[in-house]
Design a protein around this motif. Structure first.
Motif, PDB file in Angstrom:
ATOM      1  N   HIS A 208     -51.141 -59.210 -14.904  1.00 37.49           N
ATOM      2  CA  HIS A 208     -50.172 -59.381 -13.831  1.00 37.49           C
ATOM      3  C   HIS A 208     -50.349 -60.739 -13.170  1.00 37.49           C
ATOM      4  CE1 HIS A 208     -49.001 -55.153 -13.920  1.00 37.49           C
ATOM      5  NE2 HIS A 208     -50.286 -54.847 -13.970  1.00 37.49           N
ATOM      6  N   VAL A 209     -49.232 -61.324 -12.728  1.00 35.77           N
ATOM      7  CA  VAL A 209     -49.221 -62.547 -11.930  1.00 35.77           C
ATOM      8  C   VAL A 209     -48.339 -62.279 -10.716  1.00 35.77           C
ATOM      9  CG1 VAL A 209     -48.593 -64.980 -11.823  1.00 35.77           C
ATOM     10  CG2 VAL A 209     -49.526 -64.023 -13.946  1.00 35.77           C
ATOM     11  N   ARG A 210     -48.861 -62.525  -9.526  1.00 40.53           N
ATOM     12  CA  ARG A 210     -48.095 -62.329  -8.301  1.00 40.53           C
ATOM     13  C   ARG A 210     -48.205 -63.590  -7.445  1.00 40.53           C
ATOM     14  NH1 ARG A 210     -47.438 -56.749  -7.478  1.00 40.53           N
ATOM     15  NH2 ARG A 210     -45.951 -57.314  -5.842  1.00 40.53           N
ATOM     16  N   GLU A 211     -47.145 -63.885  -6.687  1.00 44.34           N
ATOM     17  CA  GLU A 211     -47.087 -65.126  -5.915  1.00 44.34           C
ATOM     18  C   GLU A 211     -46.865 -64.877  -4.422  1.00 44.34           C
ATOM     19  OE1 GLU A 211     -45.594 -68.732  -8.467  1.00 44.34           O
ATOM     20  OE2 GLU A 211     -44.140 -67.086  -8.671  1.00 44.34           O
ATOM     21  N   SER A 212     -47.426 -63.830  -3.903  1.00 41.95           N
ATOM     22  CA  SER A 212     -47.449 -63.505  -2.465  1.00 41.95           C
ATOM     23  C   SER A 212     -46.063 -63.530  -1.818  1.00 41.95           C
ATOM     24  CB  SER A 212     -48.420 -64.424  -1.705  1.00 41.95           C
ATOM     25  OG  SER A 212     -47.976 -65.754  -1.606  1.00 41.95           O
ATOM     26  N   ARG A 213     -45.084 -62.976  -2.534  1.00 37.83           N
ATOM     27  CA  ARG A 213     -43.764 -62.801  -1.922  1.00 37.83           C
ATOM     28  C   ARG A 213     -43.923 -61.863  -0.729  1.00 37.83           C
ATOM     29  NH1 ARG A 213     -38.426 -62.857  -3.973  1.00 37.83           N
ATOM     30  NH2 ARG A 213     -39.274 -63.175  -6.079  1.00 37.83           N
ATOM     31  N   PRO A 214     -43.510 -62.285   0.467  1.00 36.28           N
ATOM     32  CA  PRO A 214     -43.740 -61.452   1.660  1.00 36.28           C
ATOM     33  C   PRO A 214     -42.866 -60.202   1.680  1.00 36.28           C
ATOM     34  CG  PRO A 214     -42.432 -63.368   2.230  1.00 36.28           C
ATOM     35  CD  PRO A 214     -42.854 -63.562   0.804  1.00 36.28           C
ATOM     36  N   LYS A 215     -43.417 -59.138   2.288  1.00 38.83           N
ATOM     37  CA  LYS A 215     -42.654 -57.928   2.559  1.00 38.83           C
ATOM     38  C   LYS A 215     -42.492 -57.797   4.074  1.00 38.83           C
ATOM     39  CE  LYS A 215     -43.964 -55.241  -1.519  1.00 38.83           C
ATOM     40  NZ  LYS A 215     -44.558 -53.965  -2.009  1.00 38.83           N
ATOM     41  N   LYS A 216     -41.279 -57.592   4.500  1.00 39.87           N
ATOM     42  CA  LYS A 216     -40.959 -57.604   5.922  1.00 39.87           C
ATOM     43  C   LYS A 216     -41.767 -56.581   6.713  1.00 39.87           C
ATOM     44  CE  LYS A 216     -36.901 -58.024   8.893  1.00 39.87           C
ATOM     45  NZ  LYS A 216     -35.407 -57.968   8.923  1.00 39.87           N
ATOM     46  N   SER A 217     -42.082 -55.457   6.082  1.00 42.00           N
ATOM     47  CA  SER A 217     -42.773 -54.382   6.793  1.00 42.00           C
ATOM     48  C   SER A 217     -44.179 -54.754   7.240  1.00 42.00           C
ATOM     49  CB  SER A 217     -42.838 -53.135   5.912  1.00 42.00           C
ATOM     50  OG  SER A 217     -43.515 -53.411   4.697  1.00 42.00           O
ATOM     51  N   TYR A 218     -44.761 -55.811   6.660  1.00 44.72           N
ATOM     52  CA  TYR A 218     -46.112 -56.227   7.027  1.00 44.72           C
ATOM     53  C   TYR A 218     -46.127 -57.210   8.199  1.00 44.72           C
ATOM     54  CZ  TYR A 218     -47.611 -54.066   2.665  1.00 44.72           C
ATOM     55  OH  TYR A 218     -47.856 -53.164   1.652  1.00 44.72           O
ATOM     56  N   PHE A 219     -44.966 -57.619   8.688  1.00 47.77           N
ATOM     57  CA  PHE A 219     -44.885 -58.654   9.718  1.00 47.77           C
ATOM     58  C   PHE A 219     -44.382 -58.084  11.036  1.00 47.77           C
ATOM     59  CE2 PHE A 219     -44.961 -61.010   5.825  1.00 47.77           C
ATOM     60  CZ  PHE A 219     -45.559 -62.226   6.128  1.00 47.77           C
ATOM     61  N   LEU A 220     -44.971 -58.558  12.118  1.00 51.19           N
ATOM     62  CA  LEU A 220     -44.480 -58.251  13.455  1.00 51.19           C
ATOM     63  C   LEU A 220     -43.378 -59.217  13.859  1.00 51.19           C
ATOM     64  CD1 LEU A 220     -47.896 -57.649  15.275  1.00 51.19           C
ATOM     65  CD2 LEU A 220     -46.307 -55.907  14.409  1.00 51.19           C
ATOM     66  N   SER A 221     -43.496 -60.467  13.388  1.00 47.62           N
ATOM     67  CA  SER A 221     -42.571 -61.531  13.772  1.00 47.62           C
ATOM     68  C   SER A 221     -41.538 -61.779  12.679  1.00 47.62           C
ATOM     69  CB  SER A 221     -43.343 -62.825  14.055  1.00 47.62           C
ATOM     70  OG  SER A 221     -42.484 -63.939  14.105  1.00 47.62           O
ATOM     71  N   GLU A 222     -40.276 -61.672  13.026  1.00 50.90           N
ATOM     72  CA  GLU A 222     -39.194 -61.993  12.091  1.00 50.90           C
ATOM     73  C   GLU A 222     -39.261 -63.458  11.683  1.00 50.90           C
ATOM     74  OE1 GLU A 222     -35.580 -61.485   9.892  1.00 50.90           O
ATOM     75  OE2 GLU A 222     -36.755 -59.946  10.931  1.00 50.90           O
ATOM     76  N   GLU A 223     -39.566 -64.323  12.653  1.00 46.37           N
ATOM     77  CA  GLU A 223     -39.648 -65.761  12.382  1.00 46.37           C
ATOM     78  C   GLU A 223     -40.742 -66.071  11.363  1.00 46.37           C
ATOM     79  OE1 GLU A 223     -40.621 -69.987  14.701  1.00 46.37           O
ATOM     80  OE2 GLU A 223     -40.673 -68.079  15.804  1.00 46.37           O
ATOM     81  N   GLU A 224     -41.906 -65.433  11.521  1.00 48.49           N
ATOM     82  CA  GLU A 224     -43.007 -65.691  10.597  1.00 48.49           C
ATOM     83  C   GLU A 224     -42.684 -65.151   9.202  1.00 48.49           C
ATOM     84  OE1 GLU A 224     -46.787 -67.318   9.610  1.00 48.49           O
ATOM     85  OE2 GLU A 224     -45.318 -67.655  11.210  1.00 48.49           O
TER      86      GLU A 224
END
Length: 243
Positions: A208-224
């Motif tokens: 597997h190769v993954r490139e740290s695509r963010p998932k919204k559920s892990y963030f408190l800040s929409e901007e971040e």
């Protein structure tokens, strides 16, 4: 990485690092950790070796999940002390040595992990060979590193909180020196091609190769969250030793 070996052994730097890691929406917890744990999967009855283990938080988590054993390798004495405190009520162990000088005992573990440590190592060929040697047949390795588009160039970091990411000198390997937490640190740039070839040349099979695509559920800040959609911060690779 001689100048980095005592990086966290400076008490002020260590305090700054721990505060950095405790920030809401810090990239380790929002980007790297979820993907790493997803790739790691079930840890029950596994013997685990962790290269550059830091405070060994993963080791404690793994043992609580039912891992059979955990050994961390860590070069910073301050981090070794934190790791031993973390593992005090467990069977986990930590050895004070560098990734470069660590040598494998043949076919000893089921999982080798290395989280955000190998980009501090200049010559990785022997490290991957040792990883192959220490894995049991069918054993796995999971690594995370700063993504090569990040390590290629740190000029935009001089502006403070990044709003742009400059990719430059991508095919020029070697040391990249920059300021972090108020101190000079050296990282080593390796291309995607290099990482994949290190896996293959060691005799491991890429899974597997993954490139740290963010998932919204892990963030408190929409901007971040939106900011982290702009560029991959981390690269994660999972591979296995053929049976």
């Amino acid at each position: 990485m001689p100048e980095d070996k005592a990086f966290y052994d400076n008490s002020e730097l260590l305090s700054g690092y721990l505060a950095h890691r405790a920030r809401p929406d810090n990239p380790n917890d929002t980007l790297e950790r979820p993907l790493f744990l997803e790739l790691a999967g079930d840890l029950t009855n596994l013997d685990i070796l962790d290269l550059g283990c830091g405070n060994a938080a993963f080791g404690k988590e793994a043992l609580l999940q039912g891992a059979r054993s955990y050994t961390g390798i860590e070069v910073s004495q301050s981090m070794v002390d934190l790791a031993r405190q973390m593992l005090a009520d467990t069977s986990g162990q930590v050895r004070h040595e560098s990734i470069e000088t660590w040598r494998a005992q043949t076919e000893q573990v089921d999982l080798v992990s290395s989280r955000l440590a190998l980009h501090y190592v200049e010559n990785l060929e022997s490290v991957f060979q040792e990883i192959y040697e220490v894995l049991c047949p069918g054993g796995r390795v999971i690594i995370s590193v700063e993504h090569p588009v990040i390590t290629s160039n740190f000029e935009s970091l001089a502006e403070g909180r990044r709003t742009t990411w400059l990719v430059n000198n991508y095919f020029k390997p070697g040391a990249r020196v920059h300021q972090w937490l108020g101190n000079q640190v050296t990282k080593y740039h390796h291309t995607l091609e290099e990482y994949f070839n290190l896996v293959a040349d060691a005799g491991l099979e890429l899974k597997h190769v993954r490139e740290s695509r963010p998932k919204k559920s892990y963030f408190l800040s929409e901007e971040e969250y939106e900011r982290r959609l702009r560029i991959p911060l981390f690269l994660l690779i999972a591979a296995c030793k053929p049976r």
